[in-house]
Design an enzyme around this catalytic site. Structure first.
Site, PDB file in Angstrom:
ATOM      1  N   HIS A 172       0.743  -1.231   0.201  1.00  0.00           N
ATOM      2  CA  HIS A 172      -0.160   0.144   0.060  1.00  0.00           C
ATOM      3  C   HIS A 172       0.856   1.406   0.414  1.00  0.00           C
ATOM      4  O   HIS A 172       0.335   2.396  -0.172  1.00  0.00           O
ATOM      5  CB  HIS A 172      -1.032   0.107   1.452  1.00  0.00           C
ATOM      6  CG  HIS A 172      -1.957  -0.901   0.885  1.00  0.00           C
ATOM      7  ND1 HIS A 172      -3.181  -0.476   0.341  1.00  0.00           N
ATOM      8  CD2 HIS A 172      -2.491  -2.204   1.561  1.00  0.00           C
ATOM      9  CE1 HIS A 172      -4.165  -1.193   0.910  1.00  0.00           C
ATOM     10  NE2 HIS A 172      -3.280  -2.586   2.021  1.00  0.00           N
ATOM     11  N   LYS A 222     -14.869   8.163  -4.511  1.00  0.00           N
ATOM     12  CA  LYS A 222     -15.999   9.328  -3.802  1.00  0.00           C
ATOM     13  C   LYS A 222     -16.730   9.976  -4.460  1.00  0.00           C
ATOM     14  O   LYS A 222     -17.008  10.529  -5.153  1.00  0.00           O
ATOM     15  CB  LYS A 222     -15.731   8.663  -2.694  1.00  0.00           C
ATOM     16  CG  LYS A 222     -15.400   7.385  -1.917  1.00  0.00           C
ATOM     17  CD  LYS A 222     -15.565   7.181  -0.486  1.00  0.00           C
ATOM     18  CE  LYS A 222     -13.962   6.415  -0.403  1.00  0.00           C
ATOM     19  NZ  LYS A 222     -13.878   7.312   1.116  1.00  0.00           N
ATOM     20  N   LYS A 276      -8.872  13.571   4.528  1.00  0.00           N
ATOM     21  CA  LYS A 276      -8.126  12.225   4.251  1.00  0.00           C
ATOM     22  C   LYS A 276      -7.045  12.628   5.711  1.00  0.00           C
ATOM     23  O   LYS A 276      -7.246  13.685   6.245  1.00  0.00           O
ATOM     24  CB  LYS A 276      -7.200  12.372   2.660  1.00  0.00           C
ATOM     25  CG  LYS A 276      -6.852  13.596   2.761  1.00  0.00           C
ATOM     26  CD  LYS A 276      -5.851  13.828   1.393  1.00  0.00           C
ATOM     27  CE  LYS A 276      -7.315  14.017   0.226  1.00  0.00           C
ATOM     28  NZ  LYS A 276      -6.749  12.988  -0.643  1.00  0.00           N
ATOM     29  N   ARG A 277      -6.721  11.841   5.624  1.00  0.00           N
ATOM     30  CA  ARG A 277      -5.748  11.585   7.218  1.00  0.00           C
ATOM     31  C   ARG A 277      -4.627  12.543   6.838  1.00  0.00           C
ATOM     32  O   ARG A 277      -4.620  13.034   5.632  1.00  0.00           O
ATOM     33  CB  ARG A 277      -4.946  10.233   6.609  1.00  0.00           C
ATOM     34  CG  ARG A 277      -5.256   9.237   7.805  1.00  0.00           C
ATOM     35  CD  ARG A 277      -5.702   9.842   8.883  1.00  0.00           C
ATOM     36  NE  ARG A 277      -5.130  10.287   9.847  1.00  0.00           N
ATOM     37  CZ  ARG A 277      -4.809   9.276  10.883  1.00  0.00           C
ATOM     38  NH1 ARG A 277      -5.175   7.729  11.366  1.00  0.00           N
ATOM     39  NH2 ARG A 277      -3.877   9.940  12.061  1.00  0.00           N
ATOM     40  N   THR A 310      -8.495   6.256  -2.686  1.00  0.00           N
ATOM     41  CA  THR A 310      -9.439   6.387  -2.833  1.00  0.00           C
ATOM     42  C   THR A 310     -10.865   7.762  -2.955  1.00  0.00           C
ATOM     43  O   THR A 310     -12.042   7.654  -3.574  1.00  0.00           O
ATOM     44  CB  THR A 310     -10.444   5.182  -1.998  1.00  0.00           C
ATOM     45  OG1 THR A 310      -9.965   5.636  -0.495  1.00  0.00           O
ATOM     46  CG2 THR A 310      -9.761   3.814  -2.346  1.00  0.00           C
ATOM     47  N   LYS A 333       0.460  13.968   1.375  1.00  0.00           N
ATOM     48  CA  LYS A 333      -0.935  14.555   0.961  1.00  0.00           C
ATOM     49  C   LYS A 333      -1.055  16.332   0.967  1.00  0.00           C
ATOM     50  O   LYS A 333      -2.104  16.563  -0.219  1.00  0.00           O
ATOM     51  CB  LYS A 333      -2.274  14.160   1.866  1.00  0.00           C
ATOM     52  CG  LYS A 333      -1.761  12.989   2.024  1.00  0.00           C
ATOM     53  CD  LYS A 333      -3.230  11.792   2.649  1.00  0.00           C
ATOM     54  CE  LYS A 333      -3.597  10.758   2.973  1.00  0.00           C
ATOM     55  NZ  LYS A 333      -4.290   9.756   2.008  1.00  0.00           N
TER      56      LYS A 333
END
Ligand SMILES: *Cc1c(COP(=O)(O)O)cnc(C)c1O
Length: 753
Positions: free
Chosen positions: A311, A602, A491-492, A598, A497
């Site tokens: 991952h 969505k 998101k985290r 992901t 990110k």
């Protein structure tokens, strides 16, 4: 079959209008469990065990009702008696068994397995308090225990328990189960192991607890703080507890179906989700040895049974353990791991593929790749990076093992349950087939030139934005302008990110607006993110965003044009409110770092347009929708990888050379920010950005700003064009159904049933 009303009154022993919400909730739970029980099917052939430290399920009531085709009937029947399903869903707590995308993926996969009528169970741990609950005090994140089990009726304790040896002492792993219903499919199980002596009473301040009392803390929290040795050992104890109980359960089930252990691979497929469950490899070899299978044969059986999903390429997330820790926690496994290491070393002279390196460090991913038959990445780009750079040495050794399985999400939760208006509209246009065959969404493309249809989809988005604004006001006390454009980054919190790049953009906008350069449309920037408790800079970024939000809100020249809303305790329930209400989906990770994502899928499915880098599954989203229906910016993954290899990135040069960047970063320590903010946190973040910026925010800052303003302009100036982009995104989201992903896993790796 009796109708829903008769069955509910039967369970209640009174009429629906006489029952209170708690009684109705229990009765509905009973109804669902009974119905789920009806679709348990016997297993013949190979059965999948998806083993994972996390399953981020989300609330279960509505989803189970949808999957069992009871939703509409139940809703109507409750409303007839003056009750509301939404109120009952409020009673249900969200299971706190996951952290972020990896755990949510596992939950989507369970839904798709059951929907595709494939025999496939989950295997994991029952964390009493799961991941922490996020609370803000003085705009700083605090962690509180989440006692989710107190208000959750879905977990069933069984009378099965398995003995597990931890550091030479025996503990009993109690099997608990949550039924997993498929959409017009079968019922599978999520098997969660618990240590019953665990004691929530030992929790002290926040989520602190004595780390060395295994019998009281083992299944208390997901990802206990690993900033010290005791915390790290606890994670190892948890991992072994999970895999040992899981392996025993798998062998027992297979034996009951006629397996003689030599043919285990004909009865079981085990998918190892990231490296947390890797010890199932030596554990199965050990258990097979106890059943009389010789070592070499056991190695072959386990290799044929197990497969591994990678991952991440972030090196800090690829698990490594000092052999000393393993000797302490699982002394009985070390002789097996030593022998596996010898085999691995005999297969290659390249020392970098060893399981135990020269420093006595055990590399879990290496064990997975050598001793499973499949290693997959989770998006096209991610798998290419694994094969060509991160794991190139392994790819040379076992080219046939490497394969890609691009992630997906379940459309039952992420469209049908969370966006009923959009679902109904789609159904009225193209029929209900898309619920089982997501590719049918493509039929929406016929509406591209139909302005009335585009308007209808835009009206639904507007209604969802008003609903999100209402929810934000009621639950968070935040008032936002529903007529603004909504850009969401949920998101985290992680530096890769790059929420900090969004922060710098917002500061930049603040200056521009104050200087009279008004944006084309008011923008509401919505964030949801938890930071790992020991991840200091991540917490500083949250702090800066929360503080900036107040600075902006209090400035009457700025607040009509921009708002920042940081949602507290981002989880699946919050996500279900946020995804349907988004205009612009922020997927701005540093290229090469986000394995797939992901959340991006969505948002797309719910008709948001992506603003993103060519990273993870964004690459495939761009491919599906075409370059004119997505806003791409930033360095390519090749450029990033080269820059890391050259080691010549210097953030300070960007800070000094670009007045906009400098102005934005300097603002972190301005009087305005310090009025609400903590100097310590803001200063640390400022220094991090100037002197480290490990994830190269500054080189992408200008491209990001330009692309985002372009999106805002298109939204404001050319609404028909914008709406067409939204429709094209929905229409092309079919590829990102987890049903497609699971069908590929089954075809290439599992061959179930
Ligand atoms: C989908 C989802 C994630 C994963 O989001 P990414 O943007 O892919 O990191 C994390 N948390 C929740 C609650 C989600 O629903």
């Amino acid at each position: 079959m009796m109708n829903v009303e008769q069955r509910l009154t039967g369970i209640l022993g009174k009429s629906i209008s006489e029952a209170d919400d708690r009684q109705l909730y229990s009765a509905l739970m009973q109804l669902v469990q009974d119905q789920a029980g009806e679709q348990i099917r016997p297993v013949s052939g190979r059965k999948l065990y998806y083993i994972s430290a996390e399953f981020l399920l989300g609330k279960l009531l509505s989803n189970n009702l949808i999957n069992l085709n009871l939703y509409d009937e139940v809703k109507e029947c409750l409303e007839k008696s003056g009750k509301s399903l939404a109120a009952l869903e409020e009673i249900d707590s969200e299971p706190s068994l996951g952290n972020g995308g990896l755990g949510r993926l596992a939950a989507c996969f369970l839904d798709s397995l059951a929907t595709l009528n494939l025999p496939g169970d989950g295997v994991g741990l029952l964390y009493h308090c799961g991941l922490f609950r996020q609370k803000f005090e003085n705009e700083l994140q605090h962690e509180k225990p989440d006692f989710w089990l107190d208000n959750n009726g879905w977990v069933k304790r069984t009378d099965k328990a398995y003995p597990v040896m931890l550091a030479g002492r025996q503990y009993a792993a109690r099997l608990c189960q949550i039924a997993v219903t498929g959409y017009n499919g079968r019922t599978n199980q999520l098997n969660l192991f618990d240590l019953e002596s665990v004691d929530e009473g030992i929790i002290g301040d926040g989520i602190s607890f004595p780390k060395d009392q295994i019998e009281k803390n083992l299944t208390l929290f997901l990802y206990p703080d690993d900033s010290d040795d005791a915390g790290r050992l606890l994670r190892l104890y948890q991992q072994y507890f999970m895999v040992s109980a899981g392996a025993q359960m798998i062998l027992e089930e297979c034996a009951a179906r006629g397996c003689n252990y030599h043919d285990l691979a004909d009865y079981a497929a085990i998918q190892i989700n990231d490296t947390h469950p890797s010890m199932i490899i030596p554990e199965l070899i050990r258990l097979l040895g106890e059943k009389g299978v010789g070592f070499d044969e056991a190695v072959e059986i386990v290799t044929n049974t197990c497969a591994y999903t990678n991952h991440t390429i972030l090196s800090e997330a690829l698990e490594k353990w000092p052999a000393g820790s393993l000797y302490r926690v699982v002394p009985h496994l070390m002789p097996i791991i030593d022998r596996l290491n010898q085999i691995a070393r005999s297969r290659s002279s390249d020392a970098s593929t060893a399981i135990i390196d020269g420093n006595g460090t055990v590399h879990m991913a290496h064990m997975d790749i050598h001793f499973t038959h499949s290693t997959n990445g989770v998006a096209y780009l991610h798998t290419e990076i694994l094969k060509n750079s991160e794991l190139a040495n392994f790819n040379r050794l076992y080219p046939w093992k490497f394969n890609n399985k691009t992630n997906g999400v379940t459309f039952r939760r992420w469209l049908m349950a969370c966006n009923p208006m959009l679902t109904k509209e789609i159904e009225s246009r193209i029929g209900p087939g898309f619920k089982k065959d997501a590719d049918e969404l493509k039929n929406l493309l016929a509406l591209q030139e139909d302005e009335a249809a585009l308007q209808r989809f835009a009206d639904i988005k507007a209604a969802n934005k008003r609903a999100l604004a209402k929810w934000m006001l009621e639950t968070q006390g935040i008032e936002i302008n529903p007529d603004a454009m909504f850009a969401i980054q949920a998101k985290r919190l992680h530096e890769y990110k790059r929420q900090q790049m969004n922060l710098l953009f917002l500061i930049h906008q603040y200056f521009e607006i104050k200087a009279g350069h008004l944006p084309p449309v008011p923008l509401v920037s919505i964030f949801g993110a938890k930071a790992a408790p020991a991840y200091t800079i991540a917490k500083d970024i949250i702090h800066a965003l929360r503080v900036l939000s107040r600075v902006v809100a209090e400035d009457p020249a700025v607040s009509p044009w921009m708002q920042i809303a940081f949602v507290e305790n981002y989880n699946v329930s919050a996500a279900e409110k946020m995804f349907p209400a988004c205009d612009l989906s922020e997927q701005i990770s540093l290229a090469s770092k986000e394995a797939s994502g992901t959340g991006n899928m969505k948002f797309m499915l719910n008709g948001a347009v992506t603003l993103g880098t060519m990273d993870g599954a964004n690459v495939e989203i761009a491919q599906q929708v075409g370059g004119e229906n997505i806003y791409i910016f930033g360095q390519s993954s090749d450029q990033v990888i080269r820059r890391y290899a050259a080691g010549d990135y210097c953030a300070r040069e960007w800070y000094e050379g670009d007045p906009n960047i400098r102005r934005a970063i300097d603002f972190l320590l301005s009087d305005e920010m310090l009025r609400y903010g903590s100097r310590e946190n803001l200063e640390r973040l400022k220094n991090e950005l100037i002197y480290k910026d490990w994830f190269q925010t500054l080189p992408d800052f200008n491209a990001y700003t330009i692309r985002k303003l372009q999106a805002m302009t298109d939204y404001a100036v050319n609404p028909v064009k914008w709406r067409r982009m939204c429709l094209v995104n929905i229409a092309n989201a079919g590829f990102f159904s987890a049903d497609r992903t699971i069908a590929e896993y089954n075809r290439d790796i599992w061959q179930l049933g």
